[in-house]
Design a protein around this motif. Structure first.
Motif, PDB file in Angstrom:
ATOM      1  N   SER A  25       0.895  -1.263   0.126  1.00 33.72           N
ATOM      2  CA  SER A  25       0.053   0.112  -0.017  1.00 33.72           C
ATOM      3  C   SER A  25       0.860   1.153   0.082  1.00 33.72           C
ATOM      4  O   SER A  25       1.895   1.581   0.809  1.00 33.72           O
ATOM      5  N   GLY A  26       0.517   2.179  -0.884  1.00 34.10           N
ATOM      6  CA  GLY A  26       1.382   3.566  -1.010  1.00 34.10           C
ATOM      7  C   GLY A  26       2.261   3.453  -2.113  1.00 34.10           C
ATOM      8  O   GLY A  26       2.884   4.239  -2.328  1.00 34.10           O
ATOM      9  N   GLU A  27       2.738   2.265  -2.561  1.00 34.56           N
ATOM     10  CA  GLU A  27       3.882   2.172  -3.559  1.00 34.56           C
ATOM     11  C   GLU A  27       3.379   2.751  -4.928  1.00 34.56           C
ATOM     12  O   GLU A  27       2.186   2.566  -5.232  1.00 34.56           O
ATOM     13  N   VAL A  28       4.684   3.452  -5.582  1.00 38.23           N
ATOM     14  CA  VAL A  28       4.206   3.853  -7.006  1.00 38.23           C
ATOM     15  C   VAL A  28       4.984   3.025  -7.769  1.00 38.23           C
ATOM     16  O   VAL A  28       6.290   2.865  -7.639  1.00 38.23           O
ATOM     17  N   HIS A  29       4.410   2.882  -9.155  1.00 37.57           N
ATOM     18  CA  HIS A  29       4.977   2.344 -10.177  1.00 37.57           C
ATOM     19  C   HIS A  29       5.028   3.208 -11.500  1.00 37.57           C
ATOM     20  O   HIS A  29       3.964   3.828 -11.676  1.00 37.57           O
ATOM     21  N   PHE A  30       5.922   3.341 -11.891  1.00 36.75           N
ATOM     22  CA  PHE A  30       6.303   4.242 -13.171  1.00 36.75           C
ATOM     23  C   PHE A  30       6.680   3.353 -14.434  1.00 36.75           C
ATOM     24  O   PHE A  30       7.677   2.609 -14.266  1.00 36.75           O
ATOM     25  N   LYS A  31       5.892   3.345 -15.777  1.00 33.28           N
ATOM     26  CA  LYS A  31       6.244   2.343 -16.740  1.00 33.28           C
ATOM     27  C   LYS A  31       6.672   3.412 -17.804  1.00 33.28           C
ATOM     28  O   LYS A  31       5.850   4.344 -18.262  1.00 33.28           O
ATOM     29  N   ILE A  32       7.571   2.792 -18.792  1.00 36.68           N
ATOM     30  CA  ILE A  32       7.666   3.397 -19.946  1.00 36.68           C
ATOM     31  C   ILE A  32       7.554   2.318 -20.907  1.00 36.68           C
ATOM     32  O   ILE A  32       8.003   1.328 -20.938  1.00 36.68           O
ATOM     33  N   LEU A  33       6.810   2.705 -21.970  1.00 36.48           N
ATOM     34  CA  LEU A  33       6.093   1.590 -22.821  1.00 36.48           C
ATOM     35  C   LEU A  33       6.012   1.989 -24.210  1.00 36.48           C
ATOM     36  O   LEU A  33       6.079   2.897 -24.516  1.00 36.48           O
ATOM     37  N   ASP A  77      -2.134  -3.953  -1.171  1.00 34.41           N
ATOM     38  CA  ASP A  77      -1.198  -4.956  -1.869  1.00 34.41           C
ATOM     39  C   ASP A  77      -1.821  -5.359  -3.266  1.00 34.41           C
ATOM     40  O   ASP A  77      -0.891  -5.642  -3.938  1.00 34.41           O
ATOM     41  N   SER A  78      -3.078  -5.428  -3.295  1.00 32.30           N
ATOM     42  CA  SER A  78      -3.334  -6.133  -4.498  1.00 32.30           C
ATOM     43  C   SER A  78      -4.447  -5.107  -5.513  1.00 32.30           C
ATOM     44  O   SER A  78      -4.891  -5.517  -6.391  1.00 32.30           O
ATOM     45  N   VAL A 114      -8.222   6.274 -16.679  1.00 31.97           N
ATOM     46  CA  VAL A 114      -7.903   5.689 -15.466  1.00 31.97           C
ATOM     47  C   VAL A 114      -8.705   4.279 -15.233  1.00 31.97           C
ATOM     48  O   VAL A 114      -9.807   4.011 -15.412  1.00 31.97           O
ATOM     49  N   THR A 115      -7.678   3.544 -14.873  1.00 29.62           N
ATOM     50  CA  THR A 115      -8.275   2.056 -14.342  1.00 29.62           C
ATOM     51  C   THR A 115      -7.921   1.451 -13.091  1.00 29.62           C
ATOM     52  O   THR A 115      -6.949   1.967 -12.358  1.00 29.62           O
ATOM     53  N   LEU A 116      -9.142   0.970 -12.569  1.00 29.66           N
ATOM     54  CA  LEU A 116      -8.881   0.277 -11.192  1.00 29.66           C
ATOM     55  C   LEU A 116      -8.353  -1.130 -11.234  1.00 29.66           C
ATOM     56  O   LEU A 116      -8.987  -2.034 -12.088  1.00 29.66           O
ATOM     57  N   LYS A 117      -7.363  -1.739 -10.712  1.00 26.30           N
ATOM     58  CA  LYS A 117      -6.462  -2.869 -11.238  1.00 26.30           C
ATOM     59  C   LYS A 117      -6.505  -3.710  -9.747  1.00 26.30           C
ATOM     60  O   LYS A 117      -6.593  -3.373  -8.776  1.00 26.30           O
ATOM     61  N   TYR A 118      -6.910  -5.013 -10.294  1.00 30.33           N
ATOM     62  CA  TYR A 118      -6.743  -6.055  -9.145  1.00 30.33           C
ATOM     63  C   TYR A 118      -5.396  -7.015  -9.468  1.00 30.33           C
ATOM     64  O   TYR A 118      -5.494  -7.499 -10.797  1.00 30.33           O
ATOM     65  N   ARG A 127       3.138 -11.121 -11.431  1.00 29.57           N
ATOM     66  CA  ARG A 127       1.872 -10.518 -11.108  1.00 29.57           C
ATOM     67  C   ARG A 127       0.930 -10.169 -12.200  1.00 29.57           C
ATOM     68  O   ARG A 127       1.126  -8.968 -12.814  1.00 29.57           O
ATOM     69  N   PRO A 128       0.125 -11.110 -12.654  1.00 30.78           N
ATOM     70  CA  PRO A 128      -0.908 -10.832 -13.554  1.00 30.78           C
ATOM     71  C   PRO A 128      -1.966  -9.945 -12.829  1.00 30.78           C
ATOM     72  O   PRO A 128      -2.085  -9.948 -11.640  1.00 30.78           O
ATOM     73  N   TYR A 129      -2.546  -9.300 -13.849  1.00 24.76           N
ATOM     74  CA  TYR A 129      -3.655  -8.297 -13.163  1.00 24.76           C
ATOM     75  C   TYR A 129      -4.712  -8.205 -14.280  1.00 24.76           C
ATOM     76  O   TYR A 129      -4.597  -8.516 -15.469  1.00 24.76           O
TER      77      TYR A 129
END
Length: 223
Positions: A25-33, A77-78, A114-118, A127-129
């Motif tokens: 919780s609180g973690e940030v991911h940054f992606k270059i795609l 976490d998820s 904006v997407t809400l992901k599990y 980690r699939p989502y």
């Protein structure tokens, strides 16, 4: 783009692989795609026709490959919220009775999403989502295509459109410093209106199934 369904099947299979979570919780991911944007664009309905479209008229938007970035914030976490940033450019050409016709030129799209992901899995592994959320497509600086200009169209506009996106993907860690590989597939559902004018008078208005597949792959970093 039926072949684009394949990544979804592969990701579904990965859901059965025991994994480990990569986030807290609180973690940030940054992606270059790198991202393939593959819209449909076919005519769903003709709202106004003062030029006499021939029977069997149809349209298709071209594909484009563009760089994008994604920022993701973990609420738990998820569970995370993700948004993407990028600009993609497309032409719309005729199909069927309109084959070879250039209808829209250089339509730039900002796909605000904006997407809400599990996320599935546990710490340290794959980690699939899956995700879902709203989208707002902003159309910028589109112009009449070569064919519509010869028919007298002096301006062209596609309205900004609210839609929805379904998402599936997988993040795979590649070291213990927070770097990972990300593969992502989204299917958007959009129904924009396109309008052509001749010297200020509307001569054609059509509704389209834009419905792009957006397939991305690249590197991610967690903080």
């Amino acid at each position: 783009m039926k072949k684009s369904v394949v990544p979804f099947a592969m990701l579904a299979a990965l859901l059965a692989v025991p994994g480990q979570a990569m986030a807290q919780s609180g973690e940030v991911h940054f992606k270059i795609l790198g991202t393939l944007v593959a819209p449909d664009g076919k005519i769903r309905d003709v709202k106004l026709d003062r030029i006499g479209l021939p029977a069997g008229s149809q349209t298709k938007a071209n594909d484009n490959f563009v760089p994008t970035v994604a920022i993701e914030y973990f609420l738990a976490d998820s569970i995370s919220v993700e948004t993407i940033a990028g600009v993609t450019q497309h032409d719309v050409d005729g199909r069927g009775a309109l084959a070879g016709a250039g209808l829209v030129s250089n339509a730039k799209i900002v796909p605000a999403t904006v997407t809400l992901k599990y996320h599935f899995g546990k710490a340290g592994g794959i980690r699939p989502y899956v995700g879902v959320g709203p989208s707002y497509f902003i159309f910028i600086n589109e112009k009449p295509g070569a064919t519509t200009r010869t028919l007298g169209a002096t301006s062209q506009k596609i309205n900004d459109t609210v839609g929805a996106a379904l998402q599936a993907g997988v993040d795979v860690p590649i070291n213990d410093k927070g770097m990972f590989v990300s593969v992502d597939a989204k299917r958007y559902f959009m129904r924009p209106l396109a309008s052509w004018r001749a010297n200020g008078v509307e001569v054609l208005r059509t509704r389209h199934e834009l419905d792009p597949w957006v397939i991305s792959a690249g590197l991610g970093f967690r903080f």
